[in-house]
Design a protein around this motif. Structure first.
Motif, PDB file in Angstrom:
ATOM      1  N   UNK A  97       0.810  -1.214   0.000  1.00 29.26           N
ATOM      2  CA  UNK A  97       0.000   0.000   0.000  1.00 29.26           C
ATOM      3  C   UNK A  97       0.847   1.269   0.000  1.00 29.26           C
ATOM      4  N   UNK A  98       2.145   1.125  -0.133  1.00 29.46           N
ATOM      5  CA  UNK A  98       3.041   2.280  -0.238  1.00 29.46           C
ATOM      6  C   UNK A  98       3.476   2.371  -1.696  1.00 29.46           C
ATOM      7  N   UNK A  99       2.826   3.232  -2.468  1.00 33.91           N
ATOM      8  CA  UNK A  99       3.046   3.228  -3.919  1.00 33.91           C
ATOM      9  C   UNK A  99       2.950   4.631  -4.500  1.00 33.91           C
ATOM     10  N   UNK A 471      -6.159  11.647  -0.230  1.00 33.95           N
ATOM     11  CA  UNK A 471      -4.766  11.193  -0.073  1.00 33.95           C
ATOM     12  C   UNK A 471      -4.246  11.507   1.325  1.00 33.95           C
ATOM     13  N   UNK A 472      -4.559  12.715   1.816  1.00 35.71           N
ATOM     14  CA  UNK A 472      -4.118  13.067   3.163  1.00 35.71           C
ATOM     15  C   UNK A 472      -4.822  12.219   4.213  1.00 35.71           C
ATOM     16  N   UNK A 473      -6.074  11.881   3.964  1.00 32.95           N
ATOM     17  CA  UNK A 473      -6.801  11.014   4.900  1.00 32.95           C
ATOM     18  C   UNK A 473      -6.109   9.651   5.001  1.00 32.95           C
ATOM     19  N   UNK A 480      -2.526   4.022   3.523  1.00 28.08           N
ATOM     20  CA  UNK A 480      -1.862   3.930   2.226  1.00 28.08           C
ATOM     21  C   UNK A 480      -1.045   5.183   1.970  1.00 28.08           C
ATOM     22  N   UNK A 481      -0.056   5.029   1.114  1.00 26.42           N
ATOM     23  CA  UNK A 481       0.737   6.163   0.638  1.00 26.42           C
ATOM     24  C   UNK A 481       0.548   6.206  -0.873  1.00 26.42           C
ATOM     25  N   UNK A 517      -9.287   1.090  -1.022  1.00 27.60           N
ATOM     26  CA  UNK A 517      -9.022   2.033   0.070  1.00 27.60           C
ATOM     27  C   UNK A 517      -9.124   3.478  -0.422  1.00 27.60           C
ATOM     28  N   UNK A 518      -8.667   3.722  -1.651  1.00 24.89           N
ATOM     29  CA  UNK A 518      -8.787   5.062  -2.239  1.00 24.89           C
ATOM     30  C   UNK A 518     -10.255   5.448  -2.370  1.00 24.89           C
ATOM     31  N   UNK A 519     -11.066   4.541  -2.868  1.00 33.48           N
ATOM     32  CA  UNK A 519     -12.497   4.825  -3.042  1.00 33.48           C
ATOM     33  C   UNK A 519     -13.165   5.060  -1.685  1.00 33.48           C
TER      34      UNK A 519
END
Length: 528
Positions: A97-99, A471-473, A480-481, A517-519
């Motif tokens: 999740x770090x991408x 993204x900040x959340x 995630x990054x 996770x983004x959604x």
């Protein structure tokens, strides 16, 4: 005081001071062993406490925790406590999740090799500080020159801190060669001639120097122009297509305008792997235009150079062998701990303006006696033996093994981009059928529910706000990054999220979970 008494006094001075054992010498390995074990244990503890790609904390909370531990760690516990702190508070590129960035998870074998370099501490500025490492760097650079397509017997190069330093070196040599030839001056000695009242250099043969690079080129091109006395305004941005590749027609037109205005095209910078999309400029066409207009061609392949390791992707860099200089970074698609940059020139004689002699490092009589020096190949003096970890990795995995890692990451990115294209709340950047990743990165955005479908562009400002905030959340919650960038142009609607997939062990399902996770974060931001 006698010699014996002085020696005893020194021993007494150091006796109460912990941590003074050295990593070199016959006893160095024994001194390191328990400390390395402590570091490994602390790394594991910190990673377990982090529990994900990044610690769940706000920047202020994280800073407070770091300050508290830094202030409290003392004596024998400092190494373990601070190492655990570093592991807990680091973004871990090995986590699926770090991408976000070109921030690779280094291979364990490369890290182990780097430990040997740190322990022995050779410095590449003189042979007598790094006898074996001097030879190894020379041999590695010959191999890298061959990989690019240069004749190793005619090429030259050096290990650098990364693409920024390599780009600076390429443009420095371009300035010295092209501007020097045009003005009849030795630019590295006399400096860049001042512009006259009419904007020329005050020389019939000279004209204001210009550097042409795509609008998506790395910002280090402008920084290099400033450092070289040319000014950031000397860099002319060339239009790009929808995939952020430099347009050949636009480059041709820009060169023609330079000539019409009495300006001197000193260099063309072609990018092989932009940071946002991995786009690769038309290298062969850029080389042809550089030759036609007498400009130096520098290829920034800091990211895309990794494609040379893959039989499948190497053709993307067709024409790179025609460049006057090239930047490569093996701490991107090479899985090395930073720094692992490489700078190469096709012809060693073009390196002349960087040559330096310091009598305490590379006296002429030493070189004549067979003691080589790398000092005149670098902008730096003290320099780590960064070639060693790359050499160990290449000999361990070979080009074929590294190429499989490149291919795995490319296939992962293609699968991730297809998952985005199929998701009703995500939008892939790129024209229909042309959005598949060139290398291992792609852009996309979350489409707020109120804007889905035909009204997706009705509120570009709102879409930008939601994508930036989600993204900040994810960072704040430690989930995630994910990267963030903006498309070239003006106005709202340009914010995009970015995945840069550099972990060959990540699975497609893990990428799909990252997109989920983004959604979820986007949905939460809409309701916030």
């Amino acid at each position: 005081m006698t010699t014996e008494a002085l020696g005893a006094a020194v021993e007494e001075l150091l006796r109460p001071v912990i941590g003074t054992a050295l990593s070199g010498g016959a006893g160095g390995a024994a001194a390191l062993e328990p400390l390395v074990r402590e570091v490994l244990g602390a790394l594991a503890e910190g990673a377990a406490r982090r529990g994900g790609p990044v610690a769940a904390a706000s920047p202020a909370d994280l800073a407070e925790g770091v300050a508290d531990t830094f202030g409290a760690a003392r004596g024998t516990e400092a190494l373990g406590r601070l190492t655990e702190l570093l592991a807990h508070g680091s973004a871990d590129p090995a986590d699926p999740a770090c991408a976000a960035h070109l921030h690779c998870p280094p291979l364990a074998v490369a890290v182990a090799a780097d430990l040997a370099v740190s322990a022995l501490n050779p410095s590449q500025d003189s042979w007598d500080q790094a006898p074996a490492a001097t030879v190894l760097e020379t041999l590695l650079l010959e191999e890298m020159a061959g990989l690019v397509g240069y004749d190793p017997a005619e090429a030259a190069g050096v290990l650098t801190s990364g693409g920024t330093e390599s780009n600076l070196m390429g443009l420095m040599l371009a300035r010295d060669r092209v501007l020097g030839a045009a003005t009849g001056r030795q630019i590295e000695l006399t400096g860049v001639p001042r512009a006259g009242a009419g904007g020329s250099l005050g020389s019939a043969a000279g004209a204001r120097p210009r550097i042409l690079a795509s609008a998506a080129a790395h910002f280090s091109v402008q920084r290099a122009a400033a450092l070289l006395g040319l000014g950031e305004d000397a860099v002319i941005p060339v239009a790009v297509d929808s995939q952020l590749r430099m347009k050949t027609g636009a480059l041709t037109a820009a060169l023609e305008r330079c000539v019409e205005r009495g300006q001197l095209p000193v260099a063309i910078v072609a990018t092989a792997g932009t940071t946002d999309t991995g786009a690769i400029d038309p290298l062969r066409e850029c080389a042809e235009l550089a030759a036609r207009y007498g400009a130096w061609l520098h290829v920034d392949a800091a990211y895309g150079g990794g494609a040379l390791l893959s039989d499948r992707l190497a053709p993307l860099l067709d024409g790179i062998e025609l460049a006057d200089s090239v930047s490569l970074d093996w701490h991107k698609l090479g899985w090395q701990p930073a720094a692992a940059g490489i700078f190469l020139v096709r012809k060693s004689e073009t390196y002349a303006s960087l040559a330096r002699r310091a009598v305490y490092l590379n006296p002429a009589d030493d070189e004549e006696a067979g003691y080589p020096s790398l000092l005149g190949l670098s902008l730096r003096t003290t320099r780590r033996a960064d070639a060693f970890k790359i050499a160990v990795t290449l000999r361990t995995l070979g080009r074929e093994g590294l190429g499989r890692l490149v291919d795995a990451c490319h296939e992962l990115a293609v699968a991730g981009a297809r998952a985005v294209a199929a998701h009703p709340r995500l939008e892939l950047h790129g024209e229909a059928g042309a959005g598949e990743p060139v290398l291992t990165a792609f852009l996309f955005r979350y489409v707020p529910g109120a804007l889905a479908g035909a009204a997706a562009d009705a509120d570009a400002v709102r879409a930008d706000e939601v994508n930036a905030a989600l993204r900040r959340r994810l960072l704040r919650e430690g989930g995630a990054v994910v990267g963030r960038t903006e498309l070239p142009g003006e106005g709202p609607g340009r914010v995009r999220l970015k995945l840069t997939l550099l972990n060959p062990h990540t699975t497609v399902r893990e990428v799909e979970r990252l997109l989920d996770a983004v959604v979820a974060a986007g949905t939460a931001e809409e309701g916030a």
